[in-house]
Write a protein that holds these residues in place. Sequence first.
Motif, PDB file in Angstrom:
ATOM      1  N   LEU A   1       0.842  -1.185   0.000  1.00 29.63           N
ATOM      2  CA  LEU A   1       0.000   0.000   0.000  1.00 29.63           C
ATOM      3  C   LEU A   1       0.883   1.242   0.000  1.00 29.63           C
ATOM      4  N   LYS A   2       0.830   2.004  -1.080  1.00 32.59           N
ATOM      5  CA  LYS A   2       1.561   3.260  -1.183  1.00 32.59           C
ATOM      6  C   LYS A   2       0.564   4.329  -1.625  1.00 32.59           C
TER       7      LYS A   2
ATOM      8  N   VAL B   1      -7.460   9.003   0.665  1.00 33.31           N
ATOM      9  CA  VAL B   1      -8.298   7.821   0.477  1.00 33.31           C
ATOM     10  C   VAL B   1      -9.755   8.271   0.454  1.00 33.31           C
ATOM     11  N   GLN B   2     -10.508   7.779  -0.528  1.00 31.75           N
ATOM     12  CA  GLN B   2     -11.923   8.162  -0.658  1.00 31.75           C
ATOM     13  C   GLN B   2     -12.793   6.910  -0.719  1.00 31.75           C
ATOM     14  N   TRP B   3     -12.856   6.229   0.393  1.00 30.78           N
ATOM     15  CA  TRP B   3     -13.679   5.019   0.491  1.00 30.78           C
ATOM     16  C   TRP B   3     -14.924   5.355   1.322  1.00 30.78           C
ATOM     17  N   ASN B   4     -15.751   6.203   0.770  1.00 35.87           N
ATOM     18  CA  ASN B   4     -16.885   6.746   1.521  1.00 35.87           C
ATOM     19  C   ASN B   4     -17.959   5.717   1.812  1.00 35.87           C
ATOM     20  N   GLN B   5     -18.029   4.627   1.007  1.00 30.68           N
ATOM     21  CA  GLN B   5     -19.053   3.608   1.202  1.00 30.68           C
ATOM     22  C   GLN B   5     -18.492   2.334   1.828  1.00 30.68           C
ATOM     23  N   LEU B   6     -17.195   2.300   2.094  1.00 33.31           N
ATOM     24  CA  LEU B   6     -16.553   1.061   2.537  1.00 33.31           C
ATOM     25  C   LEU B   6     -17.084   0.615   3.892  1.00 33.31           C
ATOM     26  N   ASP B   7     -17.540  -0.639   3.937  1.00 29.05           N
ATOM     27  CA  ASP B   7     -18.112  -1.216   5.156  1.00 29.05           C
ATOM     28  C   ASP B   7     -17.167  -2.229   5.789  1.00 29.05           C
ATOM     29  N   SER B   8     -16.433  -2.976   4.960  1.00 28.53           N
ATOM     30  CA  SER B   8     -15.578  -4.055   5.467  1.00 28.53           C
ATOM     31  C   SER B   8     -14.225  -4.013   4.768  1.00 28.53           C
ATOM     32  N   LEU B   9     -13.140  -4.072   5.563  1.00 27.05           N
ATOM     33  CA  LEU B   9     -11.784  -4.030   5.029  1.00 27.05           C
ATOM     34  C   LEU B   9     -10.932  -5.098   5.696  1.00 27.05           C
TER      35      LEU B   9
ATOM     36  N   MET C   1       4.153  -5.903   5.243  1.00 22.69           N
ATOM     37  CA  MET C   1       4.522  -4.738   6.041  1.00 22.69           C
ATOM     38  C   MET C   1       3.567  -3.596   5.718  1.00 22.69           C
ATOM     39  N   VAL C   2       3.293  -2.774   6.696  1.00 21.93           N
ATOM     40  CA  VAL C   2       2.455  -1.597   6.470  1.00 21.93           C
ATOM     41  C   VAL C   2       2.956  -0.474   7.357  1.00 21.93           C
ATOM     42  N   ASN C   3       2.795   0.739   6.886  1.00 17.82           N
ATOM     43  CA  ASN C   3       3.199   1.921   7.626  1.00 17.82           C
ATOM     44  C   ASN C   3       2.054   2.386   8.520  1.00 17.82           C
ATOM     45  N   GLY C   4       2.360   2.735   9.754  1.00 22.95           N
ATOM     46  CA  GLY C   4       1.327   3.194  10.667  1.00 22.95           C
ATOM     47  C   GLY C   4       0.590   4.409  10.135  1.00 22.95           C
ATOM     48  N   HIS C   5       1.298   5.280   9.415  1.00 21.26           N
ATOM     49  CA  HIS C   5       0.658   6.459   8.831  1.00 21.26           C
ATOM     50  C   HIS C   5      -0.350   6.047   7.764  1.00 21.26           C
ATOM     51  N   THR C   6      -0.050   4.980   7.025  1.00 24.25           N
ATOM     52  CA  THR C   6      -0.967   4.492   5.997  1.00 24.25           C
ATOM     53  C   THR C   6      -2.292   4.055   6.611  1.00 24.25           C
TER      54      THR C   6
ATOM     55  N   ASN D   1      -3.619   5.232   9.290  1.00 19.73           N
ATOM     56  CA  ASN D   1      -4.337   6.457   9.644  1.00 19.73           C
ATOM     57  C   ASN D   1      -5.029   7.062   8.427  1.00 19.73           C
ATOM     58  N   GLN D   2      -4.343   7.055   7.275  1.00 20.96           N
ATOM     59  CA  GLN D   2      -4.940   7.581   6.045  1.00 20.96           C
ATOM     60  C   GLN D   2      -6.183   6.774   5.663  1.00 20.96           C
ATOM     61  N   ILE D   3      -6.088   5.460   5.789  1.00 21.99           N
ATOM     62  CA  ILE D   3      -7.209   4.599   5.419  1.00 21.99           C
ATOM     63  C   ILE D   3      -8.405   4.848   6.322  1.00 21.99           C
ATOM     64  N   LEU D   4      -8.173   4.904   7.618  1.00 20.01           N
ATOM     65  CA  LEU D   4      -9.280   5.087   8.556  1.00 20.01           C
ATOM     66  C   LEU D   4      -9.925   6.460   8.408  1.00 20.01           C
ATOM     67  N   SER D   5      -9.123   7.472   8.168  1.00 16.70           N
ATOM     68  CA  SER D   5      -9.695   8.813   8.004  1.00 16.70           C
ATOM     69  C   SER D   5     -10.481   8.935   6.711  1.00 16.70           C
ATOM     70  N   GLY D   6     -10.158   8.089   5.716  1.00 18.46           N
ATOM     71  CA  GLY D   6     -10.871   8.127   4.450  1.00 18.46           C
ATOM     72  C   GLY D   6     -11.978   7.098   4.330  1.00 18.46           C
ATOM     73  N   SER D   7     -12.296   6.433   5.440  1.00 14.58           N
ATOM     74  CA  SER D   7     -13.342   5.391   5.447  1.00 14.58           C
ATOM     75  C   SER D   7     -14.331   5.680   6.572  1.00 14.58           C
ATOM     76  N   PRO D   8     -15.177   6.697   6.415  1.00 12.52           N
ATOM     77  CA  PRO D   8     -16.031   7.150   7.518  1.00 12.52           C
ATOM     78  C   PRO D   8     -17.127   6.161   7.909  1.00 12.52           C
ATOM     79  N   ARG D   9     -17.428   5.160   7.052  1.00 14.65           N
ATOM     80  CA  ARG D   9     -18.483   4.201   7.363  1.00 14.65           C
ATOM     81  C   ARG D   9     -17.949   2.797   7.643  1.00 14.65           C
ATOM     82  N   LEU D  10     -16.669   2.673   7.824  1.00 17.80           N
ATOM     83  CA  LEU D  10     -16.057   1.357   8.028  1.00 17.80           C
ATOM     84  C   LEU D  10     -16.536   0.730   9.337  1.00 17.80           C
ATOM     85  N   ARG D  11     -17.117  -0.468   9.234  1.00 15.30           N
ATOM     86  CA  ARG D  11     -17.615  -1.171  10.428  1.00 15.30           C
ATOM     87  C   ARG D  11     -16.722  -2.340  10.817  1.00 15.30           C
TER      88      ARG D  11
END
Length: 370
Positions: A151-152, A157-165, A171-176, A178-188
């Motif tokens: 993931l780069k 991130v614009q995952w406005n409808q994302l429900d499940s991830l 390996m993943v970056n901690g900042h990445t 944060n970007q995903i969660l802030s761009g996924s307002p409906r993530l359950r």
Amino acid sequence: MTNSKRCKYHDRLSQLPDALIFEMFRLMPMTDVVRTSVLSKRWRNLWANTPFLNFDNDTMLFDDDRLRKFVDRALSLWKGTRVLKFKFQASRRVAGDDSIYSDVDSWVSFAETRGVEELYLCLDWDCSYSVPQCLYSCSSLKALKLLDCNLKIFGNVQWNQLDSLSLCLRMVNGHTINQILSGSPRLRVFILGCIDIDGNLSIQSNSLKQLGILNLRGSEDYAVSELRICTPNLKILELRGVVNLYAKCLLMNVSSLSHATLGLHGIDSHEYGLFSGKALSQILPTIQHVEDVILSDWSAKGLRAMKMDSSFPNVKSLELRCCSYDYKHVVGVLQIFPKLERLVLKYHKGDGHHQDQRESLNLPESFVYS
């Protein structure tokens, strides 16, 4: 079979509604979906309109070159209006030549431009493939699963409808994150499985209902000093193979939590003993209000730590999974679960196979043991 019977059989197939046929296609690899074109005249081109595109090479068994040609050919003949689900899963039969990456990019772009709602991508080789940037702006996504990818993110991130991830990464970056969660307002639902985390890991979300953090082992190059979880509406939490890696493990504002699973791998090891002790002292007090608890891969040291430092006045259902030589320590900690109504005890002999152990435990008659 006589001609009349064959015609009658074909007529019944022709009478099936498209919605039902497509639901059957949802469960089938594309090779089998294409083969359905011989079943009846009406089905001849129906496969090309299916909204479910499943290229699972563990089922299709193609080599590298044949896999590319099949996917390209199927997509070029596809005449549907929208892709509801797109799955591409390579296998170790695919050599992993970097040249296939551009093909995968084009397939993901194909799904993204057609409003894909569910996307499953697994490359199963050296984890050097990075998903294309167009995926991060796919606002139609509702479910996303990525395995063995990088993931780069360049931008938002614009995952406005994302429900499940679900992410299973090397390996993943901690900042990445944060970007995903802030761009996924409906993530359950968020499931994260990763070997190395570059930077501290912070999970902050008001929408999450279920969170799983699995198999984080860490390394000398990617040491994590803090795991922070702040999820006020979280109902289900699962931590496995993760707690012993962090000097700090902070569960903040998890007041809605009703089900917790903790699996503390290596809790008795000399290498991780210090970290696991700190993690236990930080985690256990924050889940004392939970009613349903599963403790997995616990050893005598972990059980003794619970007895000394903890009390769980609200737990009604408890499942313990531990080594066969540790299970008798369970009896000594039952006093910290005063409202326990259901107990499930499983142990393993070291081969990973769990068994029920009942006859050696002298449980109060009020317990419903299952």
